[in-house]
Design an enzyme around this catalytic site. Sequence first.
Site, short mmCIF file in Angstrom:
data_model
loop_
_atom_site.label_atom_id
_atom_site.label_comp_id
_atom_site.label_asym_id
_atom_site.label_seq_id
_atom_site.Cartn_x
_atom_site.Cartn_y
_atom_site.Cartn_z
CG ASP A 60 -1.89 0.94 1.38
OD1 ASP A 60 -1.63 2.31 0.72
OD2 ASP A 60 -2.67 1.00 2.05
CB VAL A 61 1.80 3.75 -2.56
CG1 VAL A 61 2.13 2.68 -3.68
CG2 VAL A 61 0.64 4.48 -3.00
CG ASN A 94 -0.19 2.01 -12.36
OD1 ASN A 94 -0.59 2.62 -13.42
ND2 ASN A 94 -0.86 1.07 -11.65
CE1 TYR A 130 -6.12 10.95 -10.79
CE2 TYR A 130 -6.59 12.38 -12.83
CZ TYR A 130 -6.06 11.12 -12.25
OH TYR A 130 -5.54 10.15 -13.22
CE LYS A 148 -2.69 10.65 -11.44
NZ LYS A 148 -1.59 9.24 -11.41
P1 NDP Z 1 -7.63 1.62 -11.69
O1 NDP Z 1 -8.35 2.21 -10.63
O2 NDP Z 1 -7.94 0.39 -12.47
O3 NDP Z 1 -6.08 0.89 -10.82
C1 NDP Z 1 -5.50 1.75 -9.91
C2 NDP Z 1 -4.58 0.91 -9.18
O4 NDP Z 1 -3.91 1.42 -8.16
C3 NDP Z 1 -5.36 -0.54 -8.70
O5 NDP Z 1 -4.35 -1.47 -8.75
C4 NDP Z 1 -5.32 0.07 -7.17
O6 NDP Z 1 -5.41 -0.92 -6.13
C5 NDP Z 1 -4.24 0.72 -7.05
N1 NDP Z 1 -4.15 1.49 -5.83
C6 NDP Z 1 -4.80 2.56 -5.48
N2 NDP Z 1 -4.58 3.05 -4.03
C7 NDP Z 1 -3.47 2.32 -3.71
C8 NDP Z 1 -2.63 2.09 -2.68
N3 NDP Z 1 -2.75 3.11 -1.55
N4 NDP Z 1 -1.46 1.61 -2.60
C9 NDP Z 1 -1.64 0.74 -3.65
N5 NDP Z 1 -2.10 0.65 -4.66
C10 NDP Z 1 -3.03 1.41 -4.96
O7 NDP Z 1 -7.03 2.74 -12.45
P2 NDP Z 1 -6.24 2.89 -13.83
O8 NDP Z 1 -5.60 1.58 -13.85
O9 NDP Z 1 -6.96 3.52 -14.98
O10 NDP Z 1 -4.94 4.02 -13.55
C11 NDP Z 1 -3.67 3.62 -13.30
C12 NDP Z 1 -2.87 4.96 -13.07
O11 NDP Z 1 -3.01 5.55 -14.23
C13 NDP Z 1 -3.33 5.92 -11.89
O12 NDP Z 1 -2.06 6.51 -11.49
C14 NDP Z 1 -4.19 6.86 -12.92
O13 NDP Z 1 -4.18 8.05 -12.32
C15 NDP Z 1 -3.59 6.88 -14.03
N6 NDP Z 1 -4.00 7.39 -15.45
C16 NDP Z 1 -5.14 6.60 -15.85
C17 NDP Z 1 -5.69 7.01 -16.77
C18 NDP Z 1 -7.06 6.12 -17.42
O14 NDP Z 1 -7.51 6.84 -18.27
N7 NDP Z 1 -7.32 5.09 -17.11
C19 NDP Z 1 -5.49 8.30 -17.53
C20 NDP Z 1 -4.52 9.05 -16.96
C21 NDP Z 1 -3.82 8.59 -15.89
P3 NDP Z 1 -6.49 -1.78 -5.36
O15 NDP Z 1 -6.95 -2.80 -6.26
O16 NDP Z 1 -5.91 -2.24 -4.19
O17 NDP Z 1 -7.67 -0.79 -5.50
#
Ligand code: NDP
Length: 248
Positions: A64-65, A86, A152, A156
């Site tokens: 957990d980050v 990520n 957000y 970012k």
């Molecule tokens: P998802 O919500 O599908 O994935 C987010 C991931 O981050 C999940 O695996 C989640 O884990 C994890 N996470 C959240 N909080 C924590 C934490 N405290 N510690 C560890 N892991 C954590 O989103 P996306 O895959 O779409 O996004 C991934 C990244 O890309 C993010 O940083 C997002 O801001 C960025 N992004 C995405 C875009 C998009 O259109 N999809 C566009 C621009 C940027 P858990 O399963 O435990 O919740």
Amino acid sequence: MFEDLKGKTALVTGASGGLGRHFAQVLARAGAEVAVAGRRARAIEETCVQVRAAGGQARPVILDVTDAAQVAAAFSGGGFDIVINNAGIALDGPALTTTAEDWSRVIDTDLSGVFRVAQAAAQAMVGAGKGGSIVNIASIAGLRVAGNLAAYAAAKAGVVHLTKACALEWARHGIRVNALCPGYIETDLNRAFFASEAGRALIRRVPQRRLGQPSDLDGALLLLASDASSFMTGTEIVADGGHLVSSL
Ligand code: NDP
């Protein structure tokens, strides 16, 4: 050159699904041994199973980050050549009514989480004396604003600037730090929205008139992760179908 990560180790945060799971698969396909990090044991194990089924090497790491002790533990074994920051959460809502708790949750995960992991990664790289590549996943929301995204977008934008600050300080150690700024990428989380009328209207404002797919990020990810970008640090790469240059 882009695709040869054989002999490299990589850690991907937030690899329980979405883009993180995809990034783990892409790096493993390129030959890296991947630490699949996330909060949910079953979900990260599922990512590992998928990576191994495709012939790659992966192991799960509970991370957990927002938890400094877990971040320290993830790097206690000597660190990684490549770290993909990520993990992130989105928060949709007006700035006027954003609660202090929601603000802190987003900043703690999306900005402080990136710093915690990048700092621990860099300390381990300095300790090992071999440098490495840190790729911070920011967003086009870090470069331009949109309504109802204040926390957000601020987080970012912080990631983009943090990337430059760390790149400056850590270049002397052979550590490169770059940001990848995706536009709208289709994942399980947003698929239903983009199928709605509001979602389709949003897509019409993207010059390429389409959503990105996770694979649209592969080139930029592999470029920044690999030695193909050996003279690049402190940069951001935008992959957004032209969204940032949409017409005023
Ligand atoms: P998802 O919500 O599908 O994935 C987010 C991931 O981050 C999940 O695996 C989640 O884990 C994890 N996470 C959240 N909080 C924590 C934490 N405290 N510690 C560890 N892991 C954590 O989103 P996306 O895959 O779409 O996004 C991934 C990244 O890309 C993010 O940083 C997002 O801001 C960025 N992004 C995405 C875009 C998009 O259109 N999809 C566009 C621009 C940027 P858990 O399963 O435990 O919740």
